[in-house]
Design a protein around this motif. Sequence first.
Motif, short mmCIF file in Angstrom:
data_model
loop_
_atom_site.label_atom_id
_atom_site.label_comp_id
_atom_site.label_asym_id
_atom_site.label_seq_id
_atom_site.Cartn_x
_atom_site.Cartn_y
_atom_site.Cartn_z
N GLY A 69 -2.86 -31.68 51.19
CA GLY A 69 -2.00 -32.51 50.89
C GLY A 69 -2.37 -33.14 49.66
N GLY A 70 -3.50 -33.22 49.23
CA GLY A 70 -4.22 -33.57 47.97
C GLY A 70 -3.74 -34.98 47.48
N SER A 71 -4.53 -35.36 46.52
CA SER A 71 -4.36 -36.62 46.01
C SER A 71 -4.26 -36.45 44.38
CB SER A 71 -5.60 -37.48 46.17
OG SER A 71 -6.65 -36.98 45.89
N GLY B 193 -7.83 -33.57 62.00
CA GLY B 193 -8.17 -32.63 60.93
C GLY B 193 -7.85 -32.68 59.83
N MET B 194 -8.33 -31.73 58.84
CA MET B 194 -8.02 -31.37 57.54
C MET B 194 -7.97 -29.91 57.14
SD MET B 194 -11.23 -33.49 56.35
CE MET B 194 -10.87 -34.61 57.70
N ALA B 195 -7.10 -29.29 56.36
CA ALA B 195 -7.03 -27.96 56.08
C ALA B 195 -8.42 -27.44 55.30
CB ALA B 195 -5.83 -27.69 55.15
N ARG C 159 -15.67 -34.82 50.27
CA ARG C 159 -15.18 -36.14 50.22
C ARG C 159 -13.81 -36.29 50.99
NH1 ARG C 159 -18.97 -39.18 46.98
NH2 ARG C 159 -20.11 -38.27 45.68
N THR C 160 -13.68 -36.69 52.05
CA THR C 160 -12.49 -36.50 52.72
C THR C 160 -11.40 -37.64 52.28
OG1 THR C 160 -12.94 -38.04 54.50
CG2 THR C 160 -13.48 -35.89 54.95
N GLY C 161 -11.74 -38.68 51.66
CA GLY C 161 -11.04 -39.82 51.26
C GLY C 161 -10.46 -40.60 52.53
N ALA D 277 -8.98 -43.79 51.27
CA ALA D 277 -9.28 -44.24 49.76
C ALA D 277 -8.74 -43.40 48.99
CB ALA D 277 -10.79 -44.23 49.49
N LYS D 278 -8.22 -42.35 49.39
CA LYS D 278 -7.43 -41.39 48.52
C LYS D 278 -6.14 -41.82 48.10
CE LYS D 278 -6.95 -38.44 52.40
NZ LYS D 278 -7.43 -36.90 52.87
N ASP D 279 -5.77 -41.59 46.92
CA ASP D 279 -4.45 -41.83 46.56
C ASP D 279 -3.33 -40.77 46.94
OD1 ASP D 279 -2.84 -43.38 45.03
OD2 ASP D 279 -3.02 -42.51 43.09
N ILE E 268 0.00 -40.71 50.19
CA ILE E 268 0.77 -41.33 51.19
C ILE E 268 0.76 -40.32 52.31
CG2 ILE E 268 3.14 -42.22 51.66
CD1 ILE E 268 1.99 -42.23 48.25
N ASN E 269 0.56 -40.76 53.63
CA ASN E 269 0.68 -40.19 54.90
C ASN E 269 2.04 -40.42 55.55
OD1 ASN E 269 0.43 -38.88 57.36
ND2 ASN E 269 -1.78 -38.90 57.45
N ARG E 270 3.11 -39.58 55.19
CA ARG E 270 4.51 -39.82 55.78
C ARG E 270 4.94 -39.12 57.01
NH1 ARG E 270 9.82 -38.64 55.01
NH2 ARG E 270 11.32 -40.08 54.41
P1 AMP Z 1 -4.93 -32.23 54.51
O1 AMP Z 1 -6.07 -32.64 53.67
O2 AMP Z 1 -3.81 -32.19 53.65
O3 AMP Z 1 -5.10 -31.27 55.55
O4 AMP Z 1 -4.74 -33.69 55.18
C1 AMP Z 1 -5.81 -33.99 56.11
C2 AMP Z 1 -5.75 -35.48 56.12
O5 AMP Z 1 -4.77 -35.92 57.01
C3 AMP Z 1 -6.88 -36.33 56.87
O6 AMP Z 1 -7.71 -36.30 55.80
C4 AMP Z 1 -6.29 -37.58 57.09
O7 AMP Z 1 -6.29 -38.54 56.25
C5 AMP Z 1 -4.97 -37.39 57.89
N1 AMP Z 1 -5.27 -37.11 59.21
C6 AMP Z 1 -5.01 -36.01 60.08
N2 AMP Z 1 -5.20 -36.25 61.20
C7 AMP Z 1 -4.97 -37.58 61.50
C8 AMP Z 1 -5.12 -38.38 62.48
N3 AMP Z 1 -5.37 -37.91 63.74
N4 AMP Z 1 -5.38 -39.70 62.03
C9 AMP Z 1 -5.30 -40.17 60.89
N5 AMP Z 1 -5.13 -39.39 59.83
C10 AMP Z 1 -5.25 -38.12 60.06
#
Ligand code: AMP
Length: 543
Positions: A193-195, A333-335, A412-414, A431-433, A435-437
């Motif tokens: 998703g990136g920042s 989780g995160m990719a 650093r997951t952010g 903390a990362k820049d 938006i989680n839409r």
């Molecule tokens: P990405 O790094 O693009 O795969 O996105 C992963 C990010 O999605 C994580 O670092 C979180 O910020 C967010 N995320 C994923 N699952 C959850 C969850 N169950 N609750 C809150 N944030 C989440």
Amino acid sequence: MTPSLPGCPTWPEKFVQRYRAAGYWRGYTFGQMLRERAAEHPERVAVVDGDRHISYRDLDVRADRLAAGLRGLGIGAGDRVVVQLPNIAEFFDVCFALFRLGAVPVFALPSHRLTEISYFCEFSEAAAYITVDVEAGFDHRKLAADVVAKVPGLQVLVAGEPGEFRALSDVDAEPAELPGPWPGDIAFLQLSGGSTGVPKLIPRTHDDYIYSFRASNEICGVTADTVYLGALPIAHNFPMSSPGTFGVLHAGGRVVLARRPSPDEVFPLIERERVTLVAAVPPLALVWLDAAADTEHDLSSLEVLQVGGAKCSEEVARRVRPVLGATLQQVFGMAEGLVNYTRLDDPDDVIRTTQGRPISPDDEVLVVDDADNPVAPGETGHLLTRGPYTIRGYYRAEEHNARAFTPDGYYRTGDVVRLTPAGNVVVEGRAKDQINRGGEKIAAEEVENHLLAHPAVHDAAVVSMPDDYLGERTCAFVVPRGTLPKARELIKFVRERGLAAYKVPDRVEFVEQFPQTGVGKVSKRDLREAISRELVPELKRRG
Ligand code: AMP
Ligand code: DBH
């Protein structure tokens, strides 16, 4: 040995030894995994797509034939191939064919448009782009034509009616003996998703990724009897690997594909196929819960509803069991790697109020302050992590990697989190820049750069604004240059630059100048506060 992909940081030898010795990395590839499953139970159904029921043997054969066909087109080990497919059976043919070749899929999402796709093709120096004819009313062949105009020499393969391009179904040849990749090789590039200004690509190896979903299977109770419904876009990391379609195929279970996630498509499939496990982002879970309250469809086969990608509200959490009769599993989780799950037998309050705990005993999780010092137990801080399926760096991103990873290899997951005494993670913020839409991540800087390309925009700052349904939407604050543009005009401008629709700002606000932090940076915190103080009450008043 096949060439490993240059530009991918990897684990230090000490960790490689450790993860192998612990039995996490077992030294087999995706190609071998499918071969074994097909040998064990060739007749079992692997994938259901509409009326098509594809057995493990069929999938195995199709992967071999497609791999041979692709090789005939000059695609070989180490070559990158941008894959943009919706939830259709061909997705798995393509994945396993590329895996067997040792070619490296780059997983785009169906919603990506010219800006993203041409970037992935250019940046990864892709040999080919595999897409679909039409999806959700959008003609991907037109997009492919625009991509080829920007990236000459790119081969295009189309699932369905190919138009001016080559049909994926015509790529077929007698299976050939292929050397195949090594288990430590990069299997594919996943998206972050990136920042930052451009999306980052995440290199995952056969060994590390297979471990992540094999171990997830145990936690999520996935067996050969599991029927998994792929309702989210299956190229996304969550439905792919947590445990997702790949986990279920590893277990010899059945993957059912939904082309759209709406209840009118999903509920009949749950009933017909006796689906046991499904994953959703929070807004989707909400839609399903509302619709399930008075559906005629029999959803009683459903055992587990996974919710993740963004924070699941307690309200949604509370309704899952009464409405669906299923156990909620929160997934954070995160990719890039780390995945946390609430366990199926956790006490109700843990399932309702936490995002669970990591997959692996060797997932190292730190919660630190701004100076990277561990906070006191239970305090809130930045989440850092490293482990047997968390990357040590993005693909070809040396400069960014120096910031996104600590010197000793923690990512650093952010995310801003705290740990409960029992070791469960609670996500408190970010903390990362970004938006989680509603589970779709948007890098603020990427959208800001598009806005800045407009002649009437002097400066732009994109932040989240609270939303009852999606959790967050995007608000773009703009300092105009010269005559004041219309909000509508800027939104149209961004859309027409060929950006995925979910990244287009939901709202534009004009300001004379941005609030600043002590060191003179744009204070996004103040902008978000201004939204809560002024915009939210105003929107509430207007209803
Ligand atoms: P990405 O790094 O693009 O795969 O996105 C992963 C990010 O999605 C994580 O670092 C979180 O910020 C967010 N995320 C994923 N699952 C959850 C969850 N169950 N609750 C809150 N944030 C989440
Ligand atoms: O949001 C994510 O990226 C995500 C959420 C849940 C993820 O990658 C995953 C599980 O594996």
